[in-house]
Design a protein around this motif. Structure first.
Motif, PDB file in Angstrom:
ATOM      1  N   HIS A   6       8.026 -10.307  -6.793  1.00 32.20           N
ATOM      2  CA  HIS A   6       8.359  -8.823  -6.884  1.00 32.20           C
ATOM      3  C   HIS A   6       7.279  -8.000  -6.173  1.00 32.20           C
ATOM      4  O   HIS A   6       7.527  -7.050  -5.644  1.00 32.20           O
ATOM      5  CB  HIS A   6       8.729  -8.302  -8.371  1.00 32.20           C
ATOM      6  CG  HIS A   6       9.993  -9.055  -8.635  1.00 32.20           C
ATOM      7  ND1 HIS A   6      10.164  -9.121 -10.060  1.00 32.20           N
ATOM      8  CD2 HIS A   6      11.055  -9.552  -8.134  1.00 32.20           C
ATOM      9  CE1 HIS A   6      11.424  -9.764 -10.172  1.00 32.20           C
ATOM     10  NE2 HIS A   6      12.028  -9.799  -8.994  1.00 32.20           N
ATOM     11  N   SER A   7       6.043  -8.297  -6.377  1.00 33.03           N
ATOM     12  CA  SER A   7       4.877  -7.610  -6.138  1.00 33.03           C
ATOM     13  C   SER A   7       4.821  -7.692  -4.567  1.00 33.03           C
ATOM     14  O   SER A   7       4.599  -6.572  -3.784  1.00 33.03           O
ATOM     15  CB  SER A   7       3.423  -7.973  -6.554  1.00 33.03           C
ATOM     16  OG  SER A   7       3.415  -9.543  -6.161  1.00 33.03           O
ATOM     17  N   THR A   8       5.311  -8.875  -3.915  1.00 34.11           N
ATOM     18  CA  THR A   8       5.135  -8.768  -2.559  1.00 34.11           C
ATOM     19  C   THR A   8       6.175  -7.894  -1.815  1.00 34.11           C
ATOM     20  O   THR A   8       6.131  -7.330  -0.777  1.00 34.11           O
ATOM     21  CB  THR A   8       5.351 -10.382  -2.002  1.00 34.11           C
ATOM     22  OG1 THR A   8       4.468 -11.005  -2.494  1.00 34.11           O
ATOM     23  CG2 THR A   8       5.538 -10.458  -0.550  1.00 34.11           C
ATOM     24  N   ALA A  10       7.465  -5.313  -3.008  1.00 33.08           N
ATOM     25  CA  ALA A  10       7.187  -3.747  -3.290  1.00 33.08           C
ATOM     26  C   ALA A  10       6.039  -3.727  -2.299  1.00 33.08           C
ATOM     27  O   ALA A  10       6.208  -2.592  -1.880  1.00 33.08           O
ATOM     28  CB  ALA A  10       6.722  -3.662  -4.811  1.00 33.08           C
ATOM     29  N   ARG A  11       5.189  -4.505  -1.995  1.00 33.86           N
ATOM     30  CA  ARG A  11       3.923  -4.164  -1.104  1.00 33.86           C
ATOM     31  C   ARG A  11       4.598  -3.861   0.292  1.00 33.86           C
ATOM     32  O   ARG A  11       4.242  -3.089   1.014  1.00 33.86           O
ATOM     33  CB  ARG A  11       2.821  -5.065  -1.150  1.00 33.86           C
ATOM     34  CG  ARG A  11       2.053  -4.947  -2.380  1.00 33.86           C
ATOM     35  CD  ARG A  11       1.018  -6.124  -2.505  1.00 33.86           C
ATOM     36  NE  ARG A  11       0.188  -5.904  -1.483  1.00 33.86           N
ATOM     37  CZ  ARG A  11      -0.330  -7.058  -0.890  1.00 33.86           C
ATOM     38  NH1 ARG A  11      -0.433  -8.402  -1.292  1.00 33.86           N
ATOM     39  NH2 ARG A  11      -1.304  -6.500   0.074  1.00 33.86           N
ATOM     40  N   VAL A  12       5.725  -4.866   0.937  1.00 31.52           N
ATOM     41  CA  VAL A  12       6.330  -4.468   1.880  1.00 31.52           C
ATOM     42  C   VAL A  12       7.084  -3.101   2.061  1.00 31.52           C
ATOM     43  O   VAL A  12       6.954  -2.619   2.917  1.00 31.52           O
ATOM     44  CB  VAL A  12       7.345  -5.913   2.456  1.00 31.52           C
ATOM     45  CG1 VAL A  12       8.116  -5.354   3.642  1.00 31.52           C
ATOM     46  CG2 VAL A  12       6.447  -7.132   2.309  1.00 31.52           C
ATOM     47  N   ASN A  14       6.716  -0.825   0.357  1.00 33.43           N
ATOM     48  CA  ASN A  14       5.871   0.574   0.366  1.00 33.43           C
ATOM     49  C   ASN A  14       4.775   0.598   1.817  1.00 33.43           C
ATOM     50  O   ASN A  14       4.189   1.592   1.716  1.00 33.43           O
ATOM     51  CB  ASN A  14       4.718   0.358  -0.850  1.00 33.43           C
ATOM     52  CG  ASN A  14       5.549   0.676  -1.978  1.00 33.43           C
ATOM     53  OD1 ASN A  14       6.299   1.646  -2.206  1.00 33.43           O
ATOM     54  ND2 ASN A  14       5.402   0.212  -3.248  1.00 33.43           N
ATOM     55  N   GLU A  16       2.560  -1.421   2.683  1.00 32.07           N
ATOM     56  CA  GLU A  16       1.258  -1.973   2.554  1.00 32.07           C
ATOM     57  C   GLU A  16       0.903  -3.300   3.325  1.00 32.07           C
ATOM     58  O   GLU A  16      -0.216  -3.480   3.634  1.00 32.07           O
ATOM     59  CB  GLU A  16       0.892  -2.113   0.860  1.00 32.07           C
ATOM     60  CG  GLU A  16       1.194  -0.893   0.233  1.00 32.07           C
ATOM     61  CD  GLU A  16       0.964  -1.104  -1.445  1.00 32.07           C
ATOM     62  OE1 GLU A  16       0.627  -2.059  -1.698  1.00 32.07           O
ATOM     63  OE2 GLU A  16       1.409  -0.365  -2.032  1.00 32.07           O
ATOM     64  N   VAL A  17       1.768  -3.885   3.277  1.00 33.25           N
ATOM     65  CA  VAL A  17       1.693  -5.289   4.165  1.00 33.25           C
ATOM     66  C   VAL A  17       2.971  -5.473   4.927  1.00 33.25           C
ATOM     67  O   VAL A  17       3.987  -5.019   4.817  1.00 33.25           O
ATOM     68  CB  VAL A  17       1.470  -6.486   3.181  1.00 33.25           C
ATOM     69  CG1 VAL A  17       0.344  -6.252   2.316  1.00 33.25           C
ATOM     70  CG2 VAL A  17       2.789  -6.771   2.402  1.00 33.25           C
ATOM     71  N   THR A  23       8.569 -15.244   4.668  1.00 32.47           N
ATOM     72  CA  THR A  23       8.869 -14.228   3.571  1.00 32.47           C
ATOM     73  C   THR A  23       9.976 -13.374   4.080  1.00 32.47           C
ATOM     74  O   THR A  23      10.998 -13.193   3.384  1.00 32.47           O
ATOM     75  CB  THR A  23       7.639 -13.368   3.364  1.00 32.47           C
ATOM     76  OG1 THR A  23       6.642 -14.072   2.761  1.00 32.47           O
ATOM     77  CG2 THR A  23       8.091 -12.187   2.444  1.00 32.47           C
TER      78      THR A  23
END
Length: 53
Positions: A6-8, A10-12, A14, A16-17, A23
């Motif tokens: 989930h954190s990955t 969310a970072r995508v 947002n 951020e990455v 992925t």
């Protein structure tokens, strides 16, 4: 469903990455949607035909 943390995700989302191809593929499969148009679209855009997809 995608087996992506989930954190990955969310970072995508947002910005951020950028996701790696693995992925991205797992997310596409889980959502049953194409998120990246693939190499043909990249080549078309590079040749100035970006509107033809």
């Amino acid at each position: 469903m995608s087996h992506v943390a989930h954190s990955t995700v969310a970072r995508v989302l947002n910005g951020e990455v950028l996701p790696d191809i693995g992925t991205l593929t797992r997310i596409e499969d889980a959502l049953d949607v194409q998120l990246w148009p693939g190499p043909a679209a990249v080549r078309a855009a590079a040749s100035g035909m970006g509107d033809i997809i």
